[in-house]
Design an enzyme around this catalytic site. Sequence first.
Site, PDB file in Angstrom:
ATOM      1  N   ALA A   1      41.077  37.429  38.564  1.00 43.28           N
ATOM      2  CA  ALA A   1      42.033  36.321  38.481  1.00 43.28           C
ATOM      3  C   ALA A   1      42.807  36.320  37.174  1.00 43.28           C
ATOM      4  CB  ALA A   1      41.293  34.992  38.641  1.00 43.28           C
TER       5      ALA A   1
ATOM      6  N   ASN B   1      34.188  34.804  34.888  1.00 42.96           N
ATOM      7  CA  ASN B   1      34.102  36.257  34.936  1.00 42.96           C
ATOM      8  C   ASN B   1      35.322  36.877  34.260  1.00 42.96           C
ATOM      9  OD1 ASN B   1      31.639  37.074  36.376  1.00 42.96           O
ATOM     10  ND2 ASN B   1      32.484  35.890  38.064  1.00 42.96           N
TER      11      ASN B   1
ATOM     12  N   HIS C   1      44.837  30.424  33.184  1.00 39.12           N
ATOM     13  CA  HIS C   1      44.260  31.266  32.131  1.00 39.12           C
ATOM     14  C   HIS C   1      45.379  31.734  31.200  1.00 39.12           C
ATOM     15  CE1 HIS C   1      40.624  31.402  34.545  1.00 39.12           C
ATOM     16  NE2 HIS C   1      41.320  31.890  35.556  1.00 39.12           N
TER      17      HIS C   1
END
Length: 284
Positions: A137, A205, A235
């Site tokens: 991601a 992760n 993010h």
Amino acid sequence: METAVAARRCARSGAGELTVAVAGLGAIGKTVAKRLDSGGIPGLRLVAVAAGDPEKGRAAISGFRRAVPVESLARLAELADIVVECLPAAAFLQVAEPALRAGRTLVVASVGQLLAQPQLRDLALKHGGRIVVPTGALIGLDAVTAAAEGAIVSVKLVTSKPPKGLAGAPHLVANGIDVESFVEPTLVFTGTAREAVKGFPANVNVAAALSLAGIGPDRTVIEVWAVPGLTRNKHRVEVEADSARFCMTIEGIPSEENPRTGRMTPLSVIACLRKLVSPVRIGT
């Protein structure tokens, strides 16, 4: 040498294909298995899956074009050239160790476990196995990997998620933090990538992948924010290096099946698998 190994494996599959097994049939694994079953990745063939609940696993693949067995985690390494891990962290070693001992290619979704289980690198080296980490991601791992060939001064990841996507994380439970009661953006964690992976094993992760690509889990700084009303997993990566300074932001749409997982993650695994057999590879 790698080409020779690939040729031997293709010969074993009998059709110029590499065989693939998928461990875990949640939001990530089911999407990956479905794409493989459809023939959507030429050169790869799905031959087995594994699930925590075999009955649910059989139900999950009941509509597939080709029937494949639902096997135990350990047996996948006996059946496939490539084993794709899409499991809860607690089950990771049950598929990772047999796959690497058998010299297979292990494609890892639970990247944080590579920080918790550093012996896996030596196991892969000893038996001729290979560990492959999809971008997942996140964004820009190619740039971070390239910068690491020079000197990186600092790497920071700021992760912002809807509260329901963080609820139940060990760090929150241990500190009595009820993120679902928040009414404004709140910083719930700051620390290293190694600490973040322990505190949020189902959520960050991306932090592990970033640290492995760059300056390691003890120098990579992570912030985790719970943001009420946020509809996407955000993010932001900030890197300072001797070759470049760069910032990258991605806003991923959470999976309907599991809000801790973004829709981009299974697509990244599929792209990674395609890259393993493609005659042309784009990116570092």
